[in-house]
Design an enzyme around this catalytic site. Structure first.
Site, PDB file in Angstrom:
ATOM      1  N   ASP A 104       0.942  -1.080   0.213  1.00 39.56           N
ATOM      2  CA  ASP A 104      -0.373  -0.231   0.423  1.00 39.56           C
ATOM      3  C   ASP A 104       1.145   0.984   0.181  1.00 39.56           C
ATOM      4  O   ASP A 104       2.108   1.168   1.011  1.00 39.56           O
ATOM      5  CB  ASP A 104      -0.967   0.190   1.489  1.00 39.56           C
ATOM      6  CG  ASP A 104      -2.204   1.111   1.257  1.00 39.56           C
ATOM      7  OD1 ASP A 104      -1.256   2.154   0.963  1.00 39.56           O
ATOM      8  OD2 ASP A 104      -3.082   0.713   1.161  1.00 39.56           O
ATOM      9  N   ASP A 143      -1.895  11.789  -4.532  1.00 37.80           N
ATOM     10  CA  ASP A 143      -2.063  13.046  -4.374  1.00 37.80           C
ATOM     11  C   ASP A 143      -2.784  13.351  -5.779  1.00 37.80           C
ATOM     12  O   ASP A 143      -1.215  12.652  -6.637  1.00 37.80           O
ATOM     13  CB  ASP A 143      -0.953  13.189  -3.490  1.00 37.80           C
ATOM     14  CG  ASP A 143      -0.486  13.324  -2.394  1.00 37.80           C
ATOM     15  OD1 ASP A 143      -1.045  14.393  -1.841  1.00 37.80           O
ATOM     16  OD2 ASP A 143       0.507  13.042  -1.866  1.00 37.80           O
ATOM     17  N   ASP A 162     -10.653  10.475  -5.905  1.00 35.11           N
ATOM     18  CA  ASP A 162     -12.182  11.680  -6.063  1.00 35.11           C
ATOM     19  C   ASP A 162     -11.766  12.826  -6.649  1.00 35.11           C
ATOM     20  O   ASP A 162     -12.674  13.817  -6.840  1.00 35.11           O
ATOM     21  CB  ASP A 162     -11.807  11.782  -4.166  1.00 35.11           C
ATOM     22  CG  ASP A 162     -11.586  12.903  -3.805  1.00 35.11           C
ATOM     23  OD1 ASP A 162     -10.194  12.504  -3.844  1.00 35.11           O
ATOM     24  OD2 ASP A 162     -11.889  13.549  -3.342  1.00 35.11           O
ATOM     25  N   THR A 176     -11.537   4.936   3.481  1.00 32.66           N
ATOM     26  CA  THR A 176     -10.219   6.205   3.495  1.00 32.66           C
ATOM     27  C   THR A 176     -10.736   7.532   4.662  1.00 32.66           C
ATOM     28  O   THR A 176     -11.657   7.725   3.967  1.00 32.66           O
ATOM     29  CB  THR A 176      -9.120   5.992   2.726  1.00 32.66           C
ATOM     30  OG1 THR A 176      -9.720   6.650   2.200  1.00 32.66           O
ATOM     31  CG2 THR A 176      -8.974   4.490   2.391  1.00 32.66           C
ATOM     32  N   LYS A 177      -9.523   7.804   4.926  1.00 31.46           N
ATOM     33  CA  LYS A 177     -10.072   8.982   5.270  1.00 31.46           C
ATOM     34  C   LYS A 177      -9.964  10.108   3.993  1.00 31.46           C
ATOM     35  O   LYS A 177     -10.941  11.420   4.832  1.00 31.46           O
ATOM     36  CB  LYS A 177      -8.558   9.739   6.376  1.00 31.46           C
ATOM     37  CG  LYS A 177      -8.691  11.186   7.378  1.00 31.46           C
ATOM     38  CD  LYS A 177      -7.044  11.245   8.182  1.00 31.46           C
ATOM     39  CE  LYS A 177      -7.984  12.508   8.378  1.00 31.46           C
ATOM     40  NZ  LYS A 177      -6.283  12.690   9.147  1.00 31.46           N
TER      41      LYS A 177
HETATM   42  C1  LIG Z   1      -4.672  12.549  -0.012  1.00 31.45           C
HETATM   43  S1  LIG Z   1      -2.878  11.187   1.182  1.00 31.45           S
HETATM   44  C2  LIG Z   1      -4.401   9.987   0.522  1.00 31.45           C
HETATM   45  C3  LIG Z   1      -3.671   8.941   1.966  1.00 31.45           C
HETATM   46  C4  LIG Z   1      -4.760   7.977   2.467  1.00 31.45           C
HETATM   47  N1  LIG Z   1      -4.154   7.209   1.448  1.00 31.45           N
HETATM   48  C5  LIG Z   1      -6.328   7.905   2.168  1.00 31.45           C
HETATM   49  O1  LIG Z   1      -6.532   7.526   1.448  1.00 31.45           O
HETATM   50  O2  LIG Z   1      -7.070   8.784   3.193  1.00 31.45           O
HETATM   51  C6  LIG Z   1      -1.949  10.919  -0.139  1.00 31.45           C
HETATM   52  C7  LIG Z   1      -0.877  10.204   0.989  1.00 31.45           C
HETATM   53  O3  LIG Z   1       0.321  10.204   0.097  1.00 31.45           O
HETATM   54  C8  LIG Z   1       1.926  10.213   0.294  1.00 31.45           C
HETATM   55  N2  LIG Z   1       2.700   9.797  -0.571  1.00 31.45           N
HETATM   56  C9  LIG Z   1       2.871   9.866  -1.125  1.00 31.45           C
HETATM   57  N3  LIG Z   1       3.071   9.700  -2.414  1.00 31.45           N
HETATM   58  C10 LIG Z   1       3.806   8.650  -1.820  1.00 31.45           C
HETATM   59  C11 LIG Z   1       5.122   8.464  -1.384  1.00 31.45           C
HETATM   60  N4  LIG Z   1       5.918   8.043  -2.975  1.00 31.45           N
HETATM   61  N5  LIG Z   1       5.713   7.569  -1.081  1.00 31.45           N
HETATM   62  C12 LIG Z   1       4.780   6.967   0.219  1.00 31.45           C
HETATM   63  N6  LIG Z   1       4.169   7.972   0.868  1.00 31.45           N
HETATM   64  C13 LIG Z   1       3.720   8.480  -0.459  1.00 31.45           C
HETATM   65  C14 LIG Z   1       1.327  11.301   1.043  1.00 31.45           C
HETATM   66  O4  LIG Z   1       2.049  11.370   2.159  1.00 31.45           O
HETATM   67  C15 LIG Z   1       0.416  11.253   1.413  1.00 31.45           C
HETATM   68  O5  LIG Z   1      -0.479  10.828   3.377  1.00 31.45           O
END
Ligand SMILES: C[S@@+](CC[C@H](N)C(=O)[O-])C[C@H]1O[C@@H](n2cnc3c(N)ncnc32)[C@H](O)[C@@H]1O
Length: 236
Positions: free
Chosen positions: A59, A134, A170, A207-208
């Site tokens: 994940d 992101d 989303d 998810t959050k």
């Molecule tokens: C928009 S959030 C979604 C978090 C979670 N999956 C959710 O749906 O609540 C995207 C997350 O991906 C992490 N992230 C982005 N690129 C990443 C990478 N290459 N390796 C690890 N984490 C990463 C960011 O720090 C962020 O917390």
């Protein structure tokens, strides 16, 4: 590593954020139980890490980890590897993992693309999931999006044949981007019929970030693809 893979850019901006006392304690006290430290070089021994040989789920960007822990707790036959660069999220995930007393989860605080590229053995993963990655909405930042042809090349090296890629977003524009990246690639077969998006409740917890998006009125798009290596004889 292919030349295309070498060009993959960072998909995140590091924002340290404040750790709560509980998260700081968790990062220290629970790391020996749930933490995954990368070797200086070479592939991890996943059987040694989990003390067994089981199907494995990877994940990327698990956020606060609540959904990941719920999945691990509900699926004890699989082992879960979660990676997240945001340390408060990792601390929160560790607290949830302790509470749920899961035995099939390890987490890392490094770049998930690097972990996949440098330390996951070939064909070792049963499923790779990225929920609400992101979206990098500005056009000039699109090259930072996780889903890129070069990332698919990397997945093709790490997923086992018939392994699953599960994505959710989303962000309508990113959903279209994902479809436009995946559909022309003959190694990834869409599991939705008629598709491209999964209809009905997806096989994952909410998810959050998803809850935030829904509160803003966003639609949610799940994409589930099966990996079929180029030399596989099975029909599409
Ligand atoms: C928009 S959030 C979604 C978090 C979670 N999956 C959710 O749906 O609540 C995207 C997350 O991906 C992490 N992230 C982005 N690129 C990443 C990478 N290459 N390796 C690890 N984490 C990463 C960011 O720090 C962020 O917390």
């Amino acid at each position: 590593m292919t030349e295309r893979q070498r060009r993959l850019l960072r998909t995140f901006v590091r924002r340290e954020g404040r750790l709560t006392q509980g998260q700081a304690r968790a990062l220290e006290a629970l790391w020996p139980r749930f933490g995954l430290d990368c070797p200086a070089s070479g592939a991890l021994d996943l059987d040694a890490l989990f003390g067994r040989c089981a199907p494995r789920v990877f994940d990327i960007g698990f956020g606060d980890g609540e959904a990941l822990v719920e999945m691990a707790a509900g699926d004890p036959q699989r082992d879960f590897i979660g990676v997240e660069v945001h340390r408060p999220g990792v601390g929160h995930c560790l607290l949830c993992a302790e509470e749920a007393d899961v035995h099939n989860l390890r987490v890392a605080t490094v770049d998930g693309v690097d972990l996949l590229r440098h330390h996951m053995p070939p064909s070792s993963l049963d499923r790779v999931q990225a929920f609400f990655p992101d979206p990098w909405p500005k056009k000039r930042h699109h090259k930072r999006r996780l889903i890129q042809p070069a990332f698919l090349d990397l997945l093709a090296e790490r997923l086992a044949p018939e392994g699953v890629l599960h994505l959710a977003t989303d962000w309508a524009d990113y959903a279209e981007w994902m479809v436009a990246t995946l559909e022309p690639d003959p190694r990834f077969i869409n599991s939705a019929d008629p598709g491209p998006y999964w209809a009905g409740p997806p096989p994952r917890p909410r998810t959050k970030f998803e809850r935030r998006g829904i509160a803003k009125g966003h639609a949610v798009y799940d994409l589930i693809y099966r990996f079929r290596p180029a030399n596989s004889a099975a029909p599409r």
